[in-house]
Design a protein around this motif. Structure first.
Motif, PDB file in Angstrom:
ATOM      1  N   GLN A   1      59.165  46.579  35.726  1.00  0.00           N
ATOM      2  CA  GLN A   1      57.736  46.520  35.504  1.00  0.00           C
ATOM      3  C   GLN A   1      57.467  46.047  34.093  1.00  0.00           C
TER       4      GLN A   1
ATOM      5  N   ASN B   1      46.949  35.644  31.929  1.00  0.00           N
ATOM      6  CA  ASN B   1      45.819  36.554  32.040  1.00  0.00           C
ATOM      7  C   ASN B   1      46.335  37.962  32.283  1.00  0.00           C
TER       8      ASN B   1
ATOM      9  N   GLN C   1      45.116  41.580  34.324  1.00  0.00           N
ATOM     10  CA  GLN C   1      44.165  42.075  35.322  1.00  0.00           C
ATOM     11  C   GLN C   1      44.263  43.591  35.421  1.00  0.00           C
TER      12      GLN C   1
ATOM     13  N   TYR D   1      43.466  46.793  38.129  1.00  0.00           N
ATOM     14  CA  TYR D   1      43.230  47.151  39.522  1.00  0.00           C
ATOM     15  C   TYR D   1      43.037  48.659  39.609  1.00  0.00           C
TER      16      TYR D   1
ATOM     17  N   LEU E   1      45.202  48.542  46.577  1.00  0.00           N
ATOM     18  CA  LEU E   1      44.650  48.280  45.250  1.00  0.00           C
ATOM     19  C   LEU E   1      43.443  47.354  45.369  1.00  0.00           C
TER      20      LEU E   1
ATOM     21  N   HIS F   1      40.927  44.849  43.045  1.00  0.00           N
ATOM     22  CA  HIS F   1      40.789  44.141  41.775  1.00  0.00           C
ATOM     23  C   HIS F   1      39.504  44.551  41.066  1.00  0.00           C
TER      24      HIS F   1
ATOM     25  N   LEU G   1      39.520  40.559  35.420  1.00  0.00           N
ATOM     26  CA  LEU G   1      40.569  39.672  34.909  1.00  0.00           C
ATOM     27  C   LEU G   1      40.130  39.169  33.548  1.00  0.00           C
TER      28      LEU G   1
ATOM     29  N   ARG H   1      41.387  36.478  30.506  1.00  0.00           N
ATOM     30  CA  ARG H   1      42.322  35.396  30.225  1.00  0.00           C
ATOM     31  C   ARG H   1      42.884  35.548  28.812  1.00  0.00           C
TER      32      ARG H   1
ATOM     33  N   PHE I   1      45.723  50.420  37.335  1.00  0.00           N
ATOM     34  CA  PHE I   1      46.920  49.654  36.998  1.00  0.00           C
ATOM     35  C   PHE I   1      46.543  48.371  36.264  1.00  0.00           C
TER      36      PHE I   1
ATOM     37  N   SER J   1      49.999  38.437  34.193  1.00  0.00           N
ATOM     38  CA  SER J   1      50.238  37.198  34.934  1.00  0.00           C
ATOM     39  C   SER J   1      50.776  36.132  33.989  1.00  0.00           C
TER      40      SER J   1
ATOM     41  N   THR K   1      54.529  32.776  38.037  1.00  0.00           N
ATOM     42  CA  THR K   1      55.249  34.003  38.378  1.00  0.00           C
ATOM     43  C   THR K   1      54.260  34.995  38.968  1.00  0.00           C
ATOM     44  N   PRO K   2      54.722  35.847  39.866  1.00  0.00           N
ATOM     45  CA  PRO K   2      53.796  36.795  40.487  1.00  0.00           C
ATOM     46  C   PRO K   2      53.354  37.874  39.504  1.00  0.00           C
ATOM     47  N   LEU K   3      52.263  38.519  39.835  1.00  0.00           N
ATOM     48  CA  LEU K   3      51.759  39.615  39.015  1.00  0.00           C
ATOM     49  C   LEU K   3      52.801  40.716  38.907  1.00  0.00           C
TER      50      LEU K   3
ATOM     51  N   PHE L   1      53.050  44.687  37.821  1.00  0.00           N
ATOM     52  CA  PHE L   1      52.192  45.851  37.607  1.00  0.00           C
ATOM     53  C   PHE L   1      52.877  46.906  36.746  1.00  0.00           C
ATOM     54  N   GLY L   2      52.051  47.655  36.005  1.00  0.00           N
ATOM     55  CA  GLY L   2      52.540  48.824  35.294  1.00  0.00           C
ATOM     56  C   GLY L   2      52.594  50.028  36.216  1.00  0.00           C
TER      57      GLY L   2
END
Lengths: 114, 110
Positions: B2, B31, B33, B35, B43, B45, B48, B50, B88, B92, B96-98, B100-101
């Motif tokens: 993570q 960016n 985000q 959630y 989750l 959203h 967001l 930037r 969360f 981004s 690459t995919p998001l 999450f923490g």
């Protein structure tokens, strides 16, 4: 409002059995994700599809997990055989593209392996 | 692994108070985000921001981003019992995919 559909919502299975989860993303969304979320943790990516192609499956335990998105629309995530440590929520999400903007999650499928 | 880490892990406040959650990340981002997740649900959203923005507002939400410190904060003003959820952050990067923490569990007591 369009939603990501997932089923089943809850699944209890015995270890060593097979289990499958289904996801129907928001119409028009090219990118589909499967995340796994262990209780008390954040979601972790298992696999990402762009249309019908796998873009990232580096964290997918390929000895027991498989995922497909044959026609680039809905997707299935399978676990065979299930292990006790697989108990978690499996979240499907989709986005218009893979640019890293907002993704939309389904309600998740809770798996309990006994 | 993570990328983001939220702080605190858990937060309990009275209705009407403000709630502040922080997020740190490790690498440069496009960016960041935020959630929200109600117990046992998916989750949703929230907002967001930037990498070239420093602050953003949405209703009772205020998000800040400090790229020099690789950190972000989410402020919920005038909290309500319905704000009780886990929050969360997700970072981004290009192509690459998001990531999450681990989330902050917020409890708002009526």
């Amino acid at each position: 409002e369009a939603e990501v559909a997932q089923s089943p919502r809850y699944k209890i299975t015995e270890k060593s059995q097979a289990v499958a989860f289904w996801c129907d993303p928001i119409s028009g969304h090219a990118t589909l994700y499967w995340y796994r979320q262990i209780l008390g943790q954040g979601p972790e990516l298992l696999v990402q599809f762009q249309d019908e192609s796998v873009v990232d499956d580096s964290q997918l335990p390929k000895d027991r997990f498989s995922a497909e998105r044959l026609k680039g629309v809905d997707s299935t995530l399978k676990i065979q055989p299930a292990e006790l440590g697989d108990s978690a929520m499996y979240l499907c999400a989709s986005s218009l593209d893979a640019s890293g903007n907002t993704i939309y999650f389904g309600e998740g499928s809770w798996l309990t392996v006994v | 692994s993570q990328q983001g880490e939220e702080d605190p892990q858990a937060l309990s406040i009275q209705e009407g108070e403000n709630a502040t959650m922080n997020c740190s990340y490790k690498t440069s981002i496009n960016n960041l985000q935020w959630y929200r997740q109600n117990s046992g649900r998916g989750l949703v959203h929230l907002i967001l921001i930037r990498s070239n923005e420093r602050e953003k507002h949405s209703g009772r939400l205020r998000v800040t981003l400090d790229t020099s410190k690789k950190s972000s904060s989410l402020l919920i003003t005038a909290s309500r019992a319905a704000d009780t959820a886990s929050y969360f952050c997700a970072s981004s990067r290009r192509n690459t995919p998001l990531v999450f923490g681990k989330g902050t569990r917020l409890s708002v007591i009526a």
